[in-house]
Write a protein that holds these residues in place. Sequence first.
Motif, PDB file in Angstrom:
ATOM      1  N   ARG A  60      11.673   3.010  -7.859  1.00  0.00           N
ATOM      2  CA  ARG A  60      11.311   3.320  -6.469  1.00  0.00           C
ATOM      3  C   ARG A  60      11.171   4.825  -6.279  1.00  0.00           C
ATOM      4  O   ARG A  60      11.760   5.613  -7.011  1.00  0.00           O
ATOM      5  N   SER A  61      10.364   5.184  -5.296  1.00  0.00           N
ATOM      6  CA  SER A  61      10.098   6.596  -4.949  1.00  0.00           C
ATOM      7  C   SER A  61       9.420   7.348  -6.090  1.00  0.00           C
ATOM      8  O   SER A  61       9.571   8.558  -6.225  1.00  0.00           O
ATOM      9  N   GLN A  62       8.671   6.617  -6.908  1.00  0.00           N
ATOM     10  CA  GLN A  62       7.934   7.231  -8.016  1.00  0.00           C
ATOM     11  C   GLN A  62       6.438   6.900  -7.947  1.00  0.00           C
ATOM     12  O   GLN A  62       5.717   7.084  -8.917  1.00  0.00           O
ATOM     13  N   GLY A  63       5.991   6.350  -6.812  1.00  0.00           N
ATOM     14  CA  GLY A  63       4.567   6.087  -6.621  1.00  0.00           C
ATOM     15  C   GLY A  63       4.102   4.702  -7.024  1.00  0.00           C
ATOM     16  O   GLY A  63       2.921   4.397  -6.903  1.00  0.00           O
ATOM     17  N   VAL A  64       4.988   3.843  -7.497  1.00  0.00           N
ATOM     18  CA  VAL A  64       4.580   2.508  -7.937  1.00  0.00           C
ATOM     19  C   VAL A  64       4.055   1.691  -6.752  1.00  0.00           C
ATOM     20  O   VAL A  64       2.982   1.100  -6.821  1.00  0.00           O
ATOM     21  N   GLY A  65       4.797   1.657  -5.660  1.00  0.00           N
ATOM     22  CA  GLY A  65       4.359   0.912  -4.476  1.00  0.00           C
ATOM     23  C   GLY A  65       3.059   1.453  -3.919  1.00  0.00           C
ATOM     24  O   GLY A  65       2.175   0.696  -3.527  1.00  0.00           O
ATOM     25  N   ARG A  66       2.931   2.767  -3.892  1.00  0.00           N
ATOM     26  CA  ARG A  66       1.702   3.404  -3.403  1.00  0.00           C
ATOM     27  C   ARG A  66       0.508   2.994  -4.266  1.00  0.00           C
ATOM     28  O   ARG A  66      -0.570   2.698  -3.750  1.00  0.00           O
TER      29      ARG A  66
ATOM     30  N   VAL B  53      11.151   2.423   5.478  1.00  0.00           N
ATOM     31  CA  VAL B  53       9.998   1.561   5.213  1.00  0.00           C
ATOM     32  C   VAL B  53       8.829   1.922   6.121  1.00  0.00           C
ATOM     33  O   VAL B  53       7.685   1.996   5.670  1.00  0.00           O
ATOM     34  N   LEU B  54       9.089   2.174   7.412  1.00  0.00           N
ATOM     35  CA  LEU B  54       8.001   2.584   8.302  1.00  0.00           C
ATOM     36  C   LEU B  54       7.418   3.926   7.881  1.00  0.00           C
ATOM     37  O   LEU B  54       6.207   4.117   7.931  1.00  0.00           O
ATOM     38  N   HIS B  55       8.272   4.842   7.429  1.00  0.00           N
ATOM     39  CA  HIS B  55       7.769   6.122   6.911  1.00  0.00           C
ATOM     40  C   HIS B  55       6.814   5.875   5.737  1.00  0.00           C
ATOM     41  O   HIS B  55       5.726   6.461   5.674  1.00  0.00           O
ATOM     42  N   PHE B  56       7.207   4.997   4.833  1.00  0.00           N
ATOM     43  CA  PHE B  56       6.364   4.676   3.673  1.00  0.00           C
ATOM     44  C   PHE B  56       5.011   4.120   4.122  1.00  0.00           C
ATOM     45  O   PHE B  56       3.959   4.621   3.726  1.00  0.00           O
ATOM     46  N   TYR B  57       5.043   3.088   4.965  1.00  0.00           N
ATOM     47  CA  TYR B  57       3.788   2.448   5.364  1.00  0.00           C
ATOM     48  C   TYR B  57       2.934   3.318   6.278  1.00  0.00           C
ATOM     49  O   TYR B  57       1.714   3.383   6.117  1.00  0.00           O
TER      50      TYR B  57
ATOM     51  N   ASP C  49       3.345   6.898   7.138  1.00  0.00           N
ATOM     52  CA  ASP C  49       3.077   8.268   6.721  1.00  0.00           C
ATOM     53  C   ASP C  49       2.485   8.385   5.324  1.00  0.00           C
ATOM     54  O   ASP C  49       1.627   9.224   5.077  1.00  0.00           O
ATOM     55  N   GLU C  50       2.950   7.552   4.408  1.00  0.00           N
ATOM     56  CA  GLU C  50       2.474   7.674   3.037  1.00  0.00           C
ATOM     57  C   GLU C  50       1.231   6.827   2.747  1.00  0.00           C
ATOM     58  O   GLU C  50       0.387   7.230   1.953  1.00  0.00           O
ATOM     59  N   LEU C  51       1.134   5.645   3.360  1.00  0.00           N
ATOM     60  CA  LEU C  51       0.005   4.758   3.065  1.00  0.00           C
ATOM     61  C   LEU C  51      -1.079   4.776   4.133  1.00  0.00           C
ATOM     62  O   LEU C  51      -2.135   4.183   3.959  1.00  0.00           O
ATOM     63  N   GLY C  52      -0.799   5.427   5.263  1.00  0.00           N
ATOM     64  CA  GLY C  52      -1.828   5.567   6.296  1.00  0.00           C
ATOM     65  C   GLY C  52      -2.060   4.329   7.140  1.00  0.00           C
ATOM     66  O   GLY C  52      -3.113   4.204   7.775  1.00  0.00           O
ATOM     67  N   MET C  53      -1.096   3.420   7.165  1.00  0.00           N
ATOM     68  CA  MET C  53      -1.235   2.249   8.026  1.00  0.00           C
ATOM     69  C   MET C  53      -0.983   2.675   9.472  1.00  0.00           C
ATOM     70  O   MET C  53      -0.423   3.735   9.729  1.00  0.00           O
ATOM     71  N   GLU C  54      -1.418   1.839  10.399  1.00  0.00           N
ATOM     72  CA  GLU C  54      -1.195   2.095  11.812  1.00  0.00           C
ATOM     73  C   GLU C  54      -0.227   1.063  12.365  1.00  0.00           C
ATOM     74  O   GLU C  54      -0.263  -0.106  11.975  1.00  0.00           O
TER      75      GLU C  54
END
Length: 149
Positions: free
Chosen positions: A91-97, A127-131, A133-138
Motif C-alpha cells: 500500500r501507498s506505493q502506487g499499486v491501487g493508482r 480513502v476519500l483522499h485517495f479517490y 485527490d489522487e485519482l481525480g474522482m468527484e
Amino acid sequence: MRIYEAEANDALYARLISLSADWEAEDSCRGYRTNTEEDLRGRRIFVAEEDGEIVGYLFGLTETAKQRSSVLEKGEGYFEIEELYVIPFRRSQGVGRQLFAFAETSAREAGLRQLMLSTATKDWKRVLHFYLDELGMEFWNARLFKGLT
C-alpha cells in the motif's frame, strides 16, 4: 509490476478469495465479508502482479443506467468498481493508482462514460483522499448512519 485484465479461471478465483479473506481479517471495512466464486463470476477482473504473485486487484461490472441521474443519462454505460484491494505491505506505493488507471483506460476504450464506486471503509478520510485527490474522482453522495443503542 504487471497490470492486466485477468482471464477468469478457478485458480484466479481461489487466489482472489484468499486475498479477500485477508481483507476481511483486517476489519477495515464495515460489513465486508470474504468473496465467493459467485461474487467474482461475470466481473471484469484487473490484477497487479509482481514475481508471479497478485499484490492487488480491482473488479467490477459494466452497467447501464436504468434512469437519468445527476451524472448519467438513462441508457448510458458505466463501470461500477466493486472492489479495489492492495495487500498491506504494498500500500501507498502506487499499486491501487495503477490498477485504477488501467481500469479507467479499459472503460474508456469500451466507450463507457463514467467510473463509479462505493466504499464502506472505517478510514474514510484516507480513502476519500485517495479517490478524490489522487485519482481525480468527484464526490457524488454520501450515506451516513448513527447506531441507536
